[in-house]
Design a protein around this motif. Structure first.
Motif, PDB file in Angstrom:
ATOM      1  N   ASN A  86       3.891   9.194 -10.131  1.00 23.08           N
ATOM      2  CA  ASN A  86       3.195   9.232 -11.897  1.00 23.08           C
ATOM      3  C   ASN A  86       1.633  10.369 -11.981  1.00 23.08           C
ATOM      4  O   ASN A  86       2.019  10.417 -13.108  1.00 23.08           O
ATOM      5  N   CYS A  87       1.617  11.029 -10.810  1.00 20.99           N
ATOM      6  CA  CYS A  87       1.316  12.146 -10.681  1.00 20.99           C
ATOM      7  C   CYS A  87       1.414  13.441 -11.639  1.00 20.99           C
ATOM      8  O   CYS A  87       2.444  13.752 -11.923  1.00 20.99           O
ATOM      9  N   LYS A  88       0.436  13.089 -12.514  1.00 19.31           N
ATOM     10  CA  LYS A  88       0.762  14.828 -13.520  1.00 19.31           C
ATOM     11  C   LYS A  88       0.926  15.842 -12.761  1.00 19.31           C
ATOM     12  O   LYS A  88      -0.003  16.580 -12.274  1.00 19.31           O
ATOM     13  N   LEU A 140       4.563   5.579  -5.722  1.00 22.17           N
ATOM     14  CA  LEU A 140       4.279   5.848  -7.454  1.00 22.17           C
ATOM     15  C   LEU A 140       3.070   6.640  -7.481  1.00 22.17           C
ATOM     16  O   LEU A 140       3.693   7.428  -8.308  1.00 22.17           O
ATOM     17  N   ASN A 141       2.498   6.586  -7.335  1.00 25.26           N
ATOM     18  CA  ASN A 141       1.370   7.823  -6.945  1.00 25.26           C
ATOM     19  C   ASN A 141       1.114   9.212  -7.207  1.00 25.26           C
ATOM     20  O   ASN A 141       1.344   9.744  -7.822  1.00 25.26           O
ATOM     21  N   THR A 142       1.676   9.392  -6.179  1.00 23.39           N
ATOM     22  CA  THR A 142       2.915  10.849  -5.769  1.00 23.39           C
ATOM     23  C   THR A 142       4.100  11.114  -7.807  1.00 23.39           C
ATOM     24  O   THR A 142       4.300  12.373  -7.929  1.00 23.39           O
ATOM     25  N   ARG A 172       4.621   0.227 -12.069  1.00 22.70           N
ATOM     26  CA  ARG A 172       4.018   1.192 -13.321  1.00 22.70           C
ATOM     27  C   ARG A 172       4.505   3.082 -13.328  1.00 22.70           C
ATOM     28  O   ARG A 172       4.615   3.565 -12.251  1.00 22.70           O
ATOM     29  N   GLU A 211       0.368  -1.217   0.232  1.00 24.62           N
ATOM     30  CA  GLU A 211      -0.023   0.035   0.111  1.00 24.62           C
ATOM     31  C   GLU A 211       1.055   1.368  -0.157  1.00 24.62           C
ATOM     32  O   GLU A 211       0.405   2.600  -0.665  1.00 24.62           O
ATOM     33  N   GLU A 224       5.350   6.512 -15.183  1.00 26.24           N
ATOM     34  CA  GLU A 224       5.091   6.927 -15.992  1.00 26.24           C
ATOM     35  C   GLU A 224       5.995   8.314 -16.557  1.00 26.24           C
ATOM     36  O   GLU A 224       6.951   8.661 -15.575  1.00 26.24           O
ATOM     37  N   SER A 265       3.353  16.230 -11.601  1.00 28.02           N
ATOM     38  CA  SER A 265       4.478  16.429 -10.609  1.00 28.02           C
ATOM     39  C   SER A 265       5.535  17.100 -10.480  1.00 28.02           C
ATOM     40  O   SER A 265       6.518  16.974 -11.458  1.00 28.02           O
ATOM     41  N   ARG A 289       2.658   1.113  -3.292  1.00 27.87           N
ATOM     42  CA  ARG A 289       2.126   1.947  -4.745  1.00 27.87           C
ATOM     43  C   ARG A 289       1.804   3.633  -4.089  1.00 27.87           C
ATOM     44  O   ARG A 289       1.286   4.837  -4.826  1.00 27.87           O
ATOM     45  N   ALA A 290       1.814   3.974  -2.622  1.00 31.12           N
ATOM     46  CA  ALA A 290       1.053   5.292  -2.927  1.00 31.12           C
ATOM     47  C   ALA A 290       2.329   5.993  -3.099  1.00 31.12           C
ATOM     48  O   ALA A 290       2.579   7.150  -3.724  1.00 31.12           O
TER      49      ALA A 290
END
Length: 521
Positions: free
Chosen positions: A191-193, A187-189, A212, A181, A214, A195, A184-185
């Protein structure tokens, strides 16, 4: 009822179409994104070179031994020590942080710590250029633990954090410190557009299919696996998306060192595979002897000059690093070609051929070598090579007050092993090291004396080898020892060998346990 079934069927169809669309997109990414690898050389800084050579010299008792019972684990320890040195001197000795940069203001302290390692210095320059161009980078590294709790990842983390800010990057380790978890958090920060994070620092063993990334424009391998192809396999496991069809991968390596030999063995198709504890002793020697002559000659030239002030570390910049950086700047995506080097004479572009590397490329150390001299070196037994290399050398250490720490596992002083009496030890010829304060420190019998002793051993044992392989406790070795040293020394030699045998058996058990744990993992 019929309407409900139609709605459910329609909803299921839309979901299937969505899943198929996502699958096609994922397959398209893997189909269109390819990797182009470049091998980027750096030379060891003066501090790294002294530490690297010091590690070899302080383990002379292991390297110069002709005995077949020497454990491969001892050679592996030296290899690992020199690998750490190629990344940063702190990994070999964390206490250097105090002795080198104590008293400097924080900005100067950080610059000094970067310049202690030419590889780290080059990485810093590359990151500055990548951020300037608005690119995003994935930095992969093999985690090498240092003398304290510090690791390669920690040093990279500190430098990026201090130089670019804590919001400029994310770090993903491979030690299980992050739950799925949390990972994933993180990676989301990244991959966030929109950023501001331009770098992802990731341990190679953390590369798993669920990751993943980006908008990755380039990839950097800060160091290499024992088998460099494993790094590429790790990279190919993750889901990496880029705006470019070809993603450029820059592999940094220290020339004339074990790191360079990793790549040479890889292009020859004989890189170590599987459990590194099963590596052949001959391969260890091959890695350690690689261009050692070149490095010790560089060390001699360094020691021939007046002792520098430690302040010179933060003022002098390796011109070779600058040449490599200018050449690399011309290869980076979206480059401004007005101020870069067009001549690709230092960096190698290597294309994979049937899962391997081409053999017809020459790394920097291979280009610099004298073929006639090295041909002769290759034909020599390893212990003869090291005896000749160390013979008569005296060192005036410039950055270290003493030798690098010696690998002590299972190693006894040679005079203890053969049973020299205390009064005999006092009169035995000894080699010396000249310290910073110009005092001479005795480090045991001279290499001229060791050479004579080893020759005597070989001459005594050689006639017996044809009838029986000699090892611990076997008759030929006892006969040779008796012939050379008499009954008293034979007993002492046997006692020393028995203790080594016990230690080797213990190491073998540890090795088996480690192998079992790794298989379970």
């Amino acid at each position: 009822m019929m309407n409900l079934q139609k709605r459910n069927s329609s909803s299921l169809e839309r979901q299937c179409n969505l899943d198929i669309s996502k699958l096609k997109e994922k397959l398209a990414r893997h189909a269109t994104t390819t990797f182009v690898e470049y091998w980027v050389p750096v030379r060891l800084s003066d501090v790294q070179m002294e530490q690297y050579c010091g590690s070899l010299f302080s383990n002379a008792s292991v390297l110069c031994s002709p005995l077949k019972l020497d454990s491969v684990e001892l050679l592996l320890d030296i290899l690992v020590s020199n690998r750490k040195c190629c990344d940063h001197p702190y990994l070999g000795d964390w206490s250097l942080r105090t002795s080198f940069v104590q008293g400097f203001p924080q900005p100067q302290k950080l610059d000094a710590e970067i310049k202690l390692s030419n590889k780290l210095l080059l990485l810093h320059k590359i990151l500055l250029e990548i951020r300037k161009r608005g690119l995003r980078v994935l930095i992969l590294y093999q985690s090498l633990g240092g003398s304290g709790s510090v690791s390669t990842g920690d040093i990279l983390d500190d430098i990026i954090h201090e130089k670019f800010g804590e919001d400029s990057f994310v770090r993903i380790g491979g030690g299980g410190g992050l739950s799925p978890e949390k990972r994933r958090a993180v990676l989301n920060t990244f991959n966030c557009k929109g950023s501001d994070k331009f770098a992802c620092l990731m341990e190679t063993r953390a590369c798993i299919p669920s990751i993943r990334l980006e908008s990755i424009d380039t990839v950097i391998f800060f160091n290499s696996d024992w088998n460099p192809m494993n790094d590429l396999r790790s990279l190919q496991r993750i889901n990496l998306h880029s705006q470019f069809e070809q993603v450029k991968v820059f592999r940094l390596y220290s020339s004339h060192t074990v790191e360079e030999k990793f790549l040479i063995l890889a292009k020859q198709g004989i890189a170590p595979e599987g459990n590194i504890l099963n590596i052949k002793k001959s391969t260890c020697y091959e890695m350690l002897t690689w261009d050692a002559t070149h490095l010790f000659e560089r060390l001699k030239k360094l020691h021939d000059f007046a002792t520098p002030d430690i302040d010179s570390i933060i003022s002098d910049e390796d011109s070779f690093v600058e040449d490599v950086f200018l050449e690399l700047s011309g290869i980076l995506p979206n480059n401004d070609t007005s101020n870069v080097c067009k001549d690709k004479s230092l960096i190698l572009e290597v294309e994979q051929i049937e899962g391997g590397y081409p053999r017809n490329v020459s790394l920097l150390g291979e280009v610099d070598r004298s073929s006639l001299v090295e041909e002769g070196i290759v034909k020599e037994p390893p212990h003869v090579f090291w005896i000749k290399l160390f013979e008569g050398r005296k060192f005036r250490w410039k950055y270290f007050s003493s030798q690098s720490s010696r690998i002590r596992k299972s190693v006894q002083r040679f005079e203890d092993l053969i049973g020299l009496a205390p009064n005999e030890q006092e009169h035995a010829p000894s080699s010396t090291i000249v310290q910073n304060d110009h005092t001479h420190v005795t480090v045991g019998p001279s290499f001229e004396a060791l050479s004579d002793i080893y020759s005597l051993i070989e001459n005594s044992v050689r006639p017996l080898e044809s009838s029986m392989e000699y090892s611990i406790g076997e008759v030929p070795l006892e006969a040779a020892a008796s012939h050379m040293f008499g009954d008293r020394r034979q007993k002492n030699l046997q006692v020393g060998y028995n203790s080594l045998q016990i230690e080797l058996e213990s190491l073998q058990k540890q090795k088996t346990k480690i192998s079992e744990r790794r298989e379970e993992m």
